[in-house]
Scaffold this motif. Structure first.
Motif, PDB file in Angstrom:
ATOM      1  N   UNK A 214       0.952  -1.159   0.076  1.00  0.00           N
ATOM      2  CA  UNK A 214      -0.060  -0.144  -0.019  1.00  0.00           C
ATOM      3  C   UNK A 214       0.899   1.346   0.049  1.00  0.00           C
ATOM      4  N   UNK A 215       0.439   2.174  -0.622  1.00  0.00           N
ATOM      5  CA  UNK A 215       1.048   3.384  -0.904  1.00  0.00           C
ATOM      6  C   UNK A 215       0.340   4.699  -1.293  1.00  0.00           C
ATOM      7  N   UNK A 216       0.953   5.733  -1.392  1.00  0.00           N
ATOM      8  CA  UNK A 216       0.063   6.950  -1.937  1.00  0.00           C
ATOM      9  C   UNK A 216      -0.234   6.607  -3.295  1.00  0.00           C
ATOM     10  N   UNK A 217      -1.525   7.100  -3.505  1.00  0.00           N
ATOM     11  CA  UNK A 217      -2.167   6.817  -4.852  1.00  0.00           C
ATOM     12  C   UNK A 217      -1.262   7.283  -5.799  1.00  0.00           C
ATOM     13  N   UNK A 218      -1.292   6.582  -7.099  1.00  0.00           N
ATOM     14  CA  UNK A 218      -0.474   6.913  -8.063  1.00  0.00           C
ATOM     15  C   UNK A 218      -0.909   8.056  -8.843  1.00  0.00           C
ATOM     16  N   UNK A 219      -2.247   8.595  -8.867  1.00  0.00           N
ATOM     17  CA  UNK A 219      -2.940   9.490  -9.567  1.00  0.00           C
ATOM     18  C   UNK A 219      -3.626  10.231  -8.301  1.00  0.00           C
ATOM     19  N   UNK A 220      -3.810  11.700  -8.439  1.00  0.00           N
ATOM     20  CA  UNK A 220      -4.851  12.493  -7.626  1.00  0.00           C
ATOM     21  C   UNK A 220      -6.526  11.792  -8.249  1.00  0.00           C
ATOM     22  N   UNK A 221      -6.574  11.569  -9.337  1.00  0.00           N
ATOM     23  CA  UNK A 221      -7.817  11.016  -9.849  1.00  0.00           C
ATOM     24  C   UNK A 221      -8.567  10.226  -9.135  1.00  0.00           C
ATOM     25  N   UNK A 222      -7.932   9.437  -8.080  1.00  0.00           N
ATOM     26  CA  UNK A 222      -8.542   8.417  -7.460  1.00  0.00           C
ATOM     27  C   UNK A 222      -9.261   9.074  -6.266  1.00  0.00           C
ATOM     28  N   UNK A 223      -8.576   9.972  -5.566  1.00  0.00           N
ATOM     29  CA  UNK A 223      -9.360  10.436  -4.552  1.00  0.00           C
ATOM     30  C   UNK A 223     -10.335  11.604  -5.112  1.00  0.00           C
ATOM     31  N   UNK A 247     -11.231   3.925 -13.540  1.00  0.00           N
ATOM     32  CA  UNK A 247     -10.891   5.066 -14.201  1.00  0.00           C
ATOM     33  C   UNK A 247     -11.066   4.633 -15.742  1.00  0.00           C
ATOM     34  N   UNK A 248     -10.804   3.606 -16.116  1.00  0.00           N
ATOM     35  CA  UNK A 248     -10.650   3.002 -17.509  1.00  0.00           C
ATOM     36  C   UNK A 248     -12.092   3.230 -18.013  1.00  0.00           C
ATOM     37  N   UNK A 249     -13.335   2.983 -17.297  1.00  0.00           N
ATOM     38  CA  UNK A 249     -14.434   3.106 -17.835  1.00  0.00           C
ATOM     39  C   UNK A 249     -14.780   4.614 -17.910  1.00  0.00           C
ATOM     40  N   UNK A 250     -14.307   5.633 -17.351  1.00  0.00           N
ATOM     41  CA  UNK A 250     -14.475   7.089 -17.620  1.00  0.00           C
ATOM     42  C   UNK A 250     -13.726   7.288 -19.024  1.00  0.00           C
ATOM     43  N   UNK A 251     -12.666   6.908 -19.174  1.00  0.00           N
ATOM     44  CA  UNK A 251     -11.981   7.189 -20.493  1.00  0.00           C
ATOM     45  C   UNK A 251     -12.618   6.499 -21.669  1.00  0.00           C
ATOM     46  N   UNK A 252     -13.107   5.177 -21.427  1.00  0.00           N
ATOM     47  CA  UNK A 252     -13.939   4.910 -22.508  1.00  0.00           C
ATOM     48  C   UNK A 252     -15.139   5.379 -22.775  1.00  0.00           C
ATOM     49  N   UNK A 253     -15.974   5.817 -21.960  1.00  0.00           N
ATOM     50  CA  UNK A 253     -17.192   6.697 -22.081  1.00  0.00           C
ATOM     51  C   UNK A 253     -16.772   7.789 -22.797  1.00  0.00           C
ATOM     52  N   UNK A 254     -15.876   8.563 -22.351  1.00  0.00           N
ATOM     53  CA  UNK A 254     -15.382   9.837 -23.048  1.00  0.00           C
ATOM     54  C   UNK A 254     -15.044   9.684 -24.505  1.00  0.00           C
ATOM     55  N   UNK A 255     -14.293   8.343 -24.855  1.00  0.00           N
ATOM     56  CA  UNK A 255     -14.181   8.291 -26.379  1.00  0.00           C
ATOM     57  C   UNK A 255     -15.546   8.082 -27.140  1.00  0.00           C
ATOM     58  N   UNK A 256     -16.274   7.092 -26.587  1.00  0.00           N
ATOM     59  CA  UNK A 256     -17.619   6.939 -27.170  1.00  0.00           C
ATOM     60  C   UNK A 256     -18.277   8.161 -27.573  1.00  0.00           C
TER      61      UNK A 256
END
Length: 405
Positions: A214-223, A247-256
């Protein structure tokens, strides 16, 4: 955590090599899941290890009977009618599995255009229809092309393409998926000292097996994601609480949404709205693994030989859609969705069969149809319909009985 007697050793070494070249020799769980499922040569979906169907690792609604695809065909026909019967209507199926839905949709429409009353519009819809399948796994593409070979005689009727090669913006029609979003790679997090800590995967030097840190999130997008869902980790979430962020679902829907000019997005999957998804009582999240119809929660077992999924947060899809210019049209359980499309009529017709010699077939078919609407099973899946470039009538009349999330 690794099971050396039942995993893909080549895939294991590929993942280890990626870890060894990464900062701190670790990767996010989302990166691990991406490789485990979608490595171009060794991932679960890229090899012949994937087994879908009643005798495989898992099955989906179209594996039970063609009725699921046939009723979807009626939904697509209704969309086309409501939109004023455009001369070109493109169906884009994302993640088509073995191609069963595509085969059932196309076969049903091909038959109906020959036998149905012309006023029903089947022939005109068939002429307008173009079917595109978005798939990244070569093994599944081969299976789809074998199954759909009878429909490939019609020029441009069925096409295959990669997600990154979707048509330029301007598509008129419907983007749809059935059990796609649950298989997109997810980040995992654990609450520790009242804060979000991300799950990373590395190699235990002593046992040469996967281990989590466990560690600090890799991206601020999680919080930011959790805050956007109205989730306050500091209120009511005990240390050790674990869940997923897609987060991949958000990217997927943005492309669609960028590719769709006018029409609908139809998403069918298992999942919850955000308050249920991130309920403090669901303290181990929703991640599940499937092998030979057995479900468990160890994503590091059977590497390359099992499916890894997580439930879908439909609130996130709705909010992302709104941010990308999509209108939320409706949200409903699959059972009610299929009943509105005519599954109830099919049940009645089946039960009214009087020939005693067909009794066993009548019972079998009744049980199959009821499986599609059983709220404790497939009928409890969720259906989200979103739209773009539609007027009020085209939104309100696409299907009766839909409710907003």
């Amino acid at each position: 955590m690794t099971h050396p007697d039942s995993f893909n050793p080549v895939l294991f070494q590929r993942i280890v090599d990626c870890m060894n070249t990464a900062p701190q020799q670790r990767m996010t769980f989302a990166e691990f899941m991406e490789l485990a499922l979608y490595d171009p040569e060794q991932g679960y979906y890229a090899t012949n290890q994937v087994q879908i169907g009643v005798a495989g690792d898992f099955f989906t609604s179209p594996h039970l009977c063609p009725d699921f695809g046939e009723l979807l065909a009626e939904q697509f026909l209704d969309m086309w009618r409501v939109m004023g019967q455009p001369k070109s209507f493109t169906l884009v199926e994302m993640g088509a599995g073995q191609g069963l839905v595509a085969a059932d949709v196309l076969k049903y429409l091909a038959i109906r255009k020959q036998s149905a009353d012309s006023s029903a519009g089947y022939a005109a819809f068939w002429a307008a229809l173009r079917y595109m399948i978005v798939e990244k796994a070569e093994g599944l593409i081969a299976a789809q092309q074998r199954l759909l070979q009878p429909f490939q005689f019609a020029p441009d009727k069925v096409q295959w393409l990669r997600f990154e090669r979707l048509p330029e913006a301007g598509t008129v029609g419907c983007f749809f998926s059935n059990e796609l979003v649950d298989a997109l790679p997810v980040h995992q997090f654990v609450v520790q000292d009242g804060a979000v800590q991300e799950v990373f995967v590395t190699i235990d030097g002593d046992s040469q097996s996967f281990m989590e840190v466990l560690s600090t999130p890799s991206t601020d997008h999680l919080v930011e994601y959790l805050a956007g869902q109205g989730i306050d980790i500091g209120a009511g979430y005990e240390d050790g609480y674990r869940s997923e962020i897609n987060l991949a679902a958000l990217n997927w829907l943005e492309t669609v949404s960028q590719k769709l000019e006018r029409g609908y997005v139809l998403t069918i999957d298992y999942g919850y709205l955000a308050p249920q998804y991130y309920s403090p009582q669901r303290h181990q999240g929703t991640l599940q693994c499937f092998r030979r119809h057995g479900a468990h929660q160890d994503p590091y077992a059977y590497l390359g030989h099992q499916d890894i999924t997580a439930h879908v947060n439909f609130t996130a899809l709705e909010k992302q859609g709104l941010a990308q210019g999509l209108t939320s049209i409706g949200y409903i359980q699959q059972g009610l969705f299929l009943m509105a499309l005519g599954l109830g009529d099919r049940l009645v017709a089946n039960n009214n069969t009087c020939d005693i010699t067909q009794l066993n077939e009548v019972i079998r078919r009744r049980e199959t149809l009821q499986s599609l609407i059983n709220p404790l099973g497939l009928g409890g899946f969720q259906v989200l319909i979103q739209g773009k470039g539609l007027n009020e009538k085209e939104q309100s009349q696409v299907l009766k009985g839909l409710q907003m999330p």
